[in-house]
Design an enzyme around this catalytic site. Structure first.
Site, PDB file in Angstrom:
ATOM      1  CE1 TYR A 135     -47.475   1.966  -6.397  1.00 50.29           C
ATOM      2  CE2 TYR A 135     -45.447   0.707  -6.739  1.00 50.29           C
ATOM      3  CZ  TYR A 135     -46.394   1.248  -5.892  1.00 50.29           C
ATOM      4  OH  TYR A 135     -46.269   1.072  -4.533  1.00 50.29           O
ATOM      5  CG  ASP A 141     -40.040   5.150 -11.152  1.00 44.05           C
ATOM      6  OD1 ASP A 141     -39.032   4.478 -10.822  1.00 44.05           O
ATOM      7  OD2 ASP A 141     -41.116   5.104 -10.530  1.00 44.05           O
ATOM      8  CE  LYS A 161     -40.009  -3.295  -7.778  1.00 44.82           C
ATOM      9  NZ  LYS A 161     -40.824  -2.210  -8.282  1.00 44.82           N
TER      10      LYS A 161
HETATM   11  C1  LIG Z   1     -41.418  -1.024  -7.380  1.00 48.59           C
HETATM   12  C2  LIG Z   1     -41.485   0.331  -7.957  1.00 48.59           C
HETATM   13  C3  LIG Z   1     -41.484   1.488  -7.151  1.00 48.59           C
HETATM   14  C4  LIG Z   1     -41.547   1.415  -5.659  1.00 48.59           C
HETATM   15  O1  LIG Z   1     -40.428   0.800  -5.114  1.00 48.59           O
HETATM   16  P1  LIG Z   1     -40.513   0.235  -3.601  1.00 48.59           P
HETATM   17  O2  LIG Z   1     -39.139  -0.281  -3.351  1.00 48.59           O
HETATM   18  O3  LIG Z   1     -41.576  -0.822  -3.630  1.00 48.59           O
HETATM   19  O4  LIG Z   1     -40.879   1.381  -2.744  1.00 48.59           O
HETATM   20  C5  LIG Z   1     -41.458   2.719  -7.765  1.00 48.59           C
HETATM   21  N1  LIG Z   1     -41.426   2.827  -9.107  1.00 48.59           N
HETATM   22  C6  LIG Z   1     -41.433   1.754  -9.909  1.00 48.59           C
HETATM   23  C7  LIG Z   1     -41.371   1.936 -11.395  1.00 48.59           C
HETATM   24  C8  LIG Z   1     -41.475   0.474  -9.370  1.00 48.59           C
HETATM   25  O5  LIG Z   1     -41.492  -0.595 -10.173  1.00 48.59           O
END
Ligand SMILES: *Cc1c(COP(=O)(O)O)cnc(C)c1O
Length: 430
Positions: free
Chosen positions: A144, A239, A267
C-alpha cells in the site's frame, strides 16, 4: 463493556461523513460492530467515550512509537504553537528536523517535507519520472502506498500485468503506466524490464510490507531489486512510511543495508502530527522545484508545530538502545503467544520484525505475498478481534492490519496483552 456513547456518536457521524468516518478502515467494516470513539490516550492506553480503557496496539496506525501524549512531544507542540501555527515562510523548526534526520541517516542527503504519506509517495513517483524521463512504475501486489491514483491498483491475471484500478474514479489511462507484480518474484521483475526496456522509471516497494498483513521479504529479493534497478537505470523507491523510524532510525533501509534511490517517510516522522517526507541524494533532489523541473509544493508543508513534534519524537528514538529495547519487548509478547499456540497446536502464526507484529490464521511457515493469505481466515479474525476489544485490547479493526508495540508498554502490560491474545485465540478457535 458498554458502547452506548460510541454508538450514539457513530450514528451522528454517519449523518456527517460518508460511512461516519474520515478514513474508511475506521468504520469497522471488516470486523462488524461499532467503532470506539476515542476520547483520550496516555502512554500505552486509550479510553473511549463510554469510559472503557484499552491497552493500545494501534498507535494511531503506527505513528505513536512513543505511546500516547508523550510529554516531550506535547511540550514541543504547546511551546511552538504559542508563536503561531503556520507562516508559509521558512522556519527554523524545518531546519532542525531535517538536520536531525539527515545527520543520522546515511542513505539520504536532501529531504522535502509534505503533510502525509500519500503526498510523499505521489511526489516521489513524480520525481522518479521527471528524473529518468520515463513513465512506467512497477509496484507489488499487497503493498500500500497511500491513495495515489496510479498506485491504487490490483494485479490482473498473469505474471506481469498492467494494473486494474481498485478504486472507482481512477481513469484506466492513469494506471496504464503501472505494472503490478507479486511480491518476492524476482523473475517477474526481470521479465517486466525485458518487456519494457528503457520505459520503467522506478520500482516502488514497501521494504517491509505491513499494510496487507506483514509480508516479510527475503533480503535477497530486496537486494535483487537494487541490482536490477541499477542495471536498468531505473530508480528504486523504498516506501518507508510505516517502516521508517520503526525498525530502526534508518528504517528498513538501514536494517537491510540496501540503498534505495528515493525514500518516502510518514507516520512516526511527525510525532503524531500530519507530516510526510521524501528524501534522496542531492543529485536526484536537485530535480525538484525551485531548483529543477519537477514541480512540488504545499501550503502547510514543513508546518512549524508539526516539525517541532517530529523533532521531539525523533530525538527520543536516538537514545542509545531504544530500538534494542523495543525489539526485546516485542519478542516477549510474541514468544508468550507462540508458546500458547504451540501448546494448543493451533494453526496460527505470529510474525514480527522490530516492534511490528501480525497474527495470521494459517499453518504456512511464512507468508511473503498477498496471495498466500487465506481470505477465509478473516472470518476467524472477526471473532478474535471482538474478544480482544471486549477484554481491553485495542488494535486496527481488520485482520490485514499489523500491531505496534510502543515504548510506553510496560512488561506487565505486555504480559497482560499476551494473556488477552491467548484467551481470544481460544474464543476464536473454539
Ligand atoms: C500509511 C502509509 C501510506 C499513506 O500514508 P498517509 O499518511 O495515510 O497518506 C503510504 N505508504 C505506506 C507504506 C503506508 O504505511
Amino acid at each position: 463493556m458498554s458502547t452506548e456513547k460510541s454508538e450514539q456518536l457513530f450514528e451522528k457521524a454517519k449523518t456527517l461523513f460518508p460511512g461516519g468516518v474520515n478514513s474508511p478502515v475506521r468504520a469497522f467494516g471488516s470486523v462488524g460492530g461499532t467503532p470506539r470513539f476515542i476520547t483520550k490516550g496516555k502512554g500505552s492506553r486509550v479510553w473511549d467515550a463510554d469510559g472503557n480503557e484499552y491497552i493500545d496496539f494501534c498507535g494511531s496506525w503506527g505513528p505513536l512509537i512513543l505511546g500516547h501524549a508523550n510529554e516531550k512531544i506535547e511540550n514541543a507542540i504547546i511551546e511552538t504553537v504559542k508563536n503561531g501555527p503556520s507562516f508559509g515562510a521558512p522556519t527554523l523548526q524545518e531546519n532542525d528536523l531535517a538536520d536531525l534526520i539527515l545527520s543520522n541517516h546515511k542513505y539520504v542527503e536532501r529531504i522535502r517535507f509534505v503533510s502525509s504519506g500519500t503526498e510523499a509517495v505521489m511526489s516521489a513517483i513524480r520525481l522518479a519520472r521527471g528524473y529518468t524521463g520515463r513513465n512506467k512504475i512497477i509496484k507489488f501486489e499487497g503493498c500500500y502506498h497511500g491513495h495515489v491514483d496510479s498506485l491504487l491498483v490490483k494485479a490482473g491475471s498473469g505474471l506481469v500485468t498492467f494494473g486494474n484500478s481498485s478504486s472507482a474514479g481512477v481513469p484506466k489511462s492513469f494506471v496504464d503506466e503501472t505494472i503490478v507484480i507479486a511480491l518476492n518474484d524476482e523473475e517477474a521483475v526481470k521479465a517486466a524490464f525485458e518487456e519494457h526496456k528503457d520505459e520503467i522509471a522506478a520500482v516502488i516497494i514497501e521494504p517491509i510490507p505491513a499494510n496487507n498483513g506483514l509480508l516479510l521479504q527475503d533480503g535477497k529479493f530486496l537486494r535483487a531489486l537494487r541490482e536490477i534497478c541499477s542495471d536498468e537505470n531505473a530508480l528504486l523507491i523504498f516506501d518507508e512510511v510505516i517502516s521508517g523510524f520503526r525498525v530502526g532510525f534508518e528504517g528498513a533501509t538501514g536494517l537491510y543495508d540496501i540503498k534505495p534511490d528515493i525514500i518516502t517517510l510518514g507516520k512516526i516522522i511527525g510525532g503524531g502530527m500530519p507530516v510526510g517526507a521524501f528524501a534522496a541524494s542531492e543529485k536526484i533532489m536537485n530535480s525538484i522545484a525551485p531548483l529543477g523541473p519537477v514541480y512540488q509544493a504545499g501550503t502547510l508543508s514543513g508546518n512549524p508545530v508539526a516539525m517541532a513534534a517530529g523533532k521531539a519524537a525523533l530525538e527520543q528514538l536516538l537514545e542509545p538502545d531504544f530500538y534494542t529495547a523495543m525489539k526485546k519487548k516485542t519478542r516477549k509478547l510474541v514468544s508468550a503467544v507462540l508458546e500458547h499456540i504451540e501448546e494448543k497446536e493451533y494453526k496460527v502464526r505470529m510474525f514480527s520484525i522490530g516492534s511490528i507484529y501480525w497474527i495470521a490464521f494459517t499453518d504456512r511457515p511464512s507468508i511473503r505475498s498477498s496471495s498466500e493469505i487465506d481470505p477465509e481466515s478473516m472470518n476467524i479474525y472477526r471473532k478474535f478481534y471482538h474478544s480482544l476489544l471486549n477484554n481491553g485490547f485495542y488494535i486496527g479493526p481488520s485482520g490485514y492490519e499489523v500491531g505496534f508495540v510502543n515504548a510506553a508498554h510496560t512488561e506487565e502490560e505486555l504480559a497482560e496483552a499476551a494473556r488477552i491474545i491467548n484467551l481470544s485465540l481460544d474464543v476464536a478457535l473454539a
